[in-house]
Scaffold this motif. Structure first.
Motif, PDB file in Angstrom:
ATOM      1  N   LEU A   3       0.844  -1.186   0.000  1.00  5.79           N
ATOM      2  CA  LEU A   3       0.000   0.000   0.000  1.00  5.79           C
ATOM      3  C   LEU A   3       0.886   1.246   0.000  1.00  5.79           C
ATOM      4  CD1 LEU A   3      -3.091   0.458   0.206  1.00  5.79           C
ATOM      5  CD2 LEU A   3      -2.748   0.859   2.616  1.00  5.79           C
ATOM      6  N   THR A  80      -5.065  -8.189  -8.310  1.00  5.53           N
ATOM      7  CA  THR A  80      -5.593  -6.889  -7.915  1.00  5.53           C
ATOM      8  C   THR A  80      -6.413  -6.927  -6.631  1.00  5.53           C
ATOM      9  OG1 THR A  80      -7.518  -7.182  -9.342  1.00  5.53           O
ATOM     10  CG2 THR A  80      -5.618  -6.031 -10.286  1.00  5.53           C
ATOM     11  N   THR A  81      -6.517  -8.080  -5.974  1.00  4.66           N
ATOM     12  CA  THR A  81      -7.252  -8.172  -4.715  1.00  4.66           C
ATOM     13  C   THR A  81      -6.248  -8.239  -3.568  1.00  4.66           C
ATOM     14  OG1 THR A  81      -9.068  -9.326  -5.794  1.00  4.66           O
ATOM     15  CG2 THR A  81      -8.940  -9.504  -3.397  1.00  4.66           C
ATOM     16  N   ILE A  91      -7.915  -2.626   5.357  1.00  5.99           N
ATOM     17  CA  ILE A  91      -8.146  -2.039   4.041  1.00  5.99           C
ATOM     18  C   ILE A  91      -8.252  -3.160   3.021  1.00  5.99           C
ATOM     19  CG2 ILE A  91      -7.198  -0.498   2.284  1.00  5.99           C
ATOM     20  CD1 ILE A  91      -5.441   0.683   4.610  1.00  5.99           C
ATOM     21  N   THR A  92      -9.325  -3.131   2.213  1.00  2.34           N
ATOM     22  CA  THR A  92      -9.453  -4.087   1.106  1.00  2.34           C
ATOM     23  C   THR A  92      -9.473  -3.296  -0.197  1.00  2.34           C
ATOM     24  OG1 THR A  92     -11.874  -4.084   1.075  1.00  2.34           O
ATOM     25  CG2 THR A  92     -10.799  -5.674   2.535  1.00  2.34           C
ATOM     26  N   ARG A  93      -8.812  -3.834  -1.193  1.00  4.72           N
ATOM     27  CA  ARG A  93      -8.808  -3.239  -2.530  1.00  4.72           C
ATOM     28  C   ARG A  93      -8.954  -4.373  -3.541  1.00  4.72           C
ATOM     29  NH1 ARG A  93      -9.478   0.628   0.107  1.00  4.72           N
ATOM     30  NH2 ARG A  93      -8.191   2.480   0.314  1.00  4.72           N
ATOM     31  N   SER A  94      -9.789  -4.153  -4.569  1.00  3.17           N
ATOM     32  CA  SER A  94      -9.945  -5.153  -5.620  1.00  3.17           C
ATOM     33  C   SER A  94     -10.432  -4.484  -6.888  1.00  3.17           C
ATOM     34  CB  SER A  94     -10.928  -6.253  -5.190  1.00  3.17           C
ATOM     35  OG  SER A  94     -12.210  -5.711  -5.012  1.00  3.17           O
ATOM     36  N   LYS A  99     -12.213  -0.245  -9.799  1.00  2.31           N
ATOM     37  CA  LYS A  99     -11.578  -0.507  -8.517  1.00  2.31           C
ATOM     38  C   LYS A  99     -12.579  -0.283  -7.386  1.00  2.31           C
ATOM     39  CE  LYS A  99      -7.414  -0.835 -10.311  1.00  2.31           C
ATOM     40  NZ  LYS A  99      -6.595  -1.997 -10.247  1.00  2.31           N
ATOM     41  N   THR A 100     -12.573  -1.191  -6.418  1.00  5.56           N
ATOM     42  CA  THR A 100     -13.390  -1.025  -5.219  1.00  5.56           C
ATOM     43  C   THR A 100     -12.492  -1.158  -4.007  1.00  5.56           C
ATOM     44  OG1 THR A 100     -13.937  -3.372  -5.118  1.00  5.56           O
ATOM     45  CG2 THR A 100     -15.483  -1.951  -6.289  1.00  5.56           C
ATOM     46  N   GLY A 101     -12.864  -0.463  -2.967  1.00  8.33           N
ATOM     47  CA  GLY A 101     -12.082  -0.520  -1.743  1.00  8.33           C
ATOM     48  C   GLY A 101     -12.973  -0.336  -0.534  1.00  8.33           C
ATOM     49  N   HIS A 102     -12.510  -0.861   0.576  1.00  6.36           N
ATOM     50  CA  HIS A 102     -13.248  -0.748   1.828  1.00  6.36           C
ATOM     51  C   HIS A 102     -12.224  -0.524   2.929  1.00  6.36           C
ATOM     52  CE1 HIS A 102     -16.904  -1.719   4.234  1.00  6.36           C
ATOM     53  NE2 HIS A 102     -15.978  -1.893   5.151  1.00  6.36           N
ATOM     54  N   ASP A 103     -12.440   0.502   3.719  1.00  9.37           N
ATOM     55  CA  ASP A 103     -11.592   0.769   4.881  1.00  9.37           C
ATOM     56  C   ASP A 103     -12.444   0.611   6.122  1.00  9.37           C
ATOM     57  OD1 ASP A 103      -9.966   1.544   2.824  1.00  9.37           O
ATOM     58  OD2 ASP A 103      -9.311   3.399   3.748  1.00  9.37           O
TER      59      ASP A 103
END
Length: 171
Positions: A3, A80-81, A91-94, A99-103
């Motif tokens: 990251l 990409t995940t 933190i998730t990214r995919s 692109k989607t992400g979750h914090d």
């Protein structure tokens, strides 16, 4: 690729940065090997004729077209995940194109659960469910070394950043 530092706050520490477990690519690799074998066998077994070159090219074009959804797209999805556990959040990214992400701030996590199927146990991975008091849980699937990640997150929840960073003796 870890990251970027610009996405972290000034006193935030990355405890663990990981991709999902590559077990999904194992079966797909076997499919690619089978497709390559079909291409080689077809190339060898075609009789010598005027149309042989065109037929061999057609077979290899079909092999390449079949490899795309069988391996290349899942591999890109795997690449990409990512999951990142820091001293303040998960933190998730995919996403390949979109692109989607979750914090999820650690302060919102009320429970950390893991689930490991028999195949997960064979591969050393599992699913981690991070329960919050307000929302549906954030489920991280195919987390490598899921037990250690659960210990790290639990240490962070109890404000033991050093214990979380030093939880895995292999790092």
């Amino acid at each position: 690729m870890a990251l970027p530092q610009k996405l972290l706050s000034k006193d935030e520490i990355v405890v663990r940065h990981m991709r999902t477990h590559p077990k999904i690519l194992l079966w797909r690799s076997l499919v690619v090997i089978a497709l390559l074998a079909v291409g080689v066998v077809a190339s060898i077994l075609f009789p010598d004729a005027n149309w042989r070159t065109g037929a061999v090219i057609a077979v290899w074009v079909l092999v390449v077209i079949a490899v795309m959804p069988a391996f290349v797209v899942p591999w890109l999805r795997w690449m990409t995940t990512t999951y990142t556990v820091t001293s303040k959040r998960v933190i998730t990214r995919s996403g390949i194109i979109n692109k989607t992400g979750h914090d999820l701030p650690l302060s919102r996590i009320s429970d950390v659960q893991q689930e490991r199927t028999i195949t997960d146990r064979m591969f050393g991975c599992g699913s981690l469910s991070l329960q919050t008091s307000a929302d549906e849980p954030l489920v991280l699937v195919d987390v490598p070394d899921v037990e250690m990640v659960q210990v790290e997150i639990s240490n962070l929840l109890f404000h033991d950043v050093e214990g979380a960073v030093n939880a895995d003796p292999d790092d």
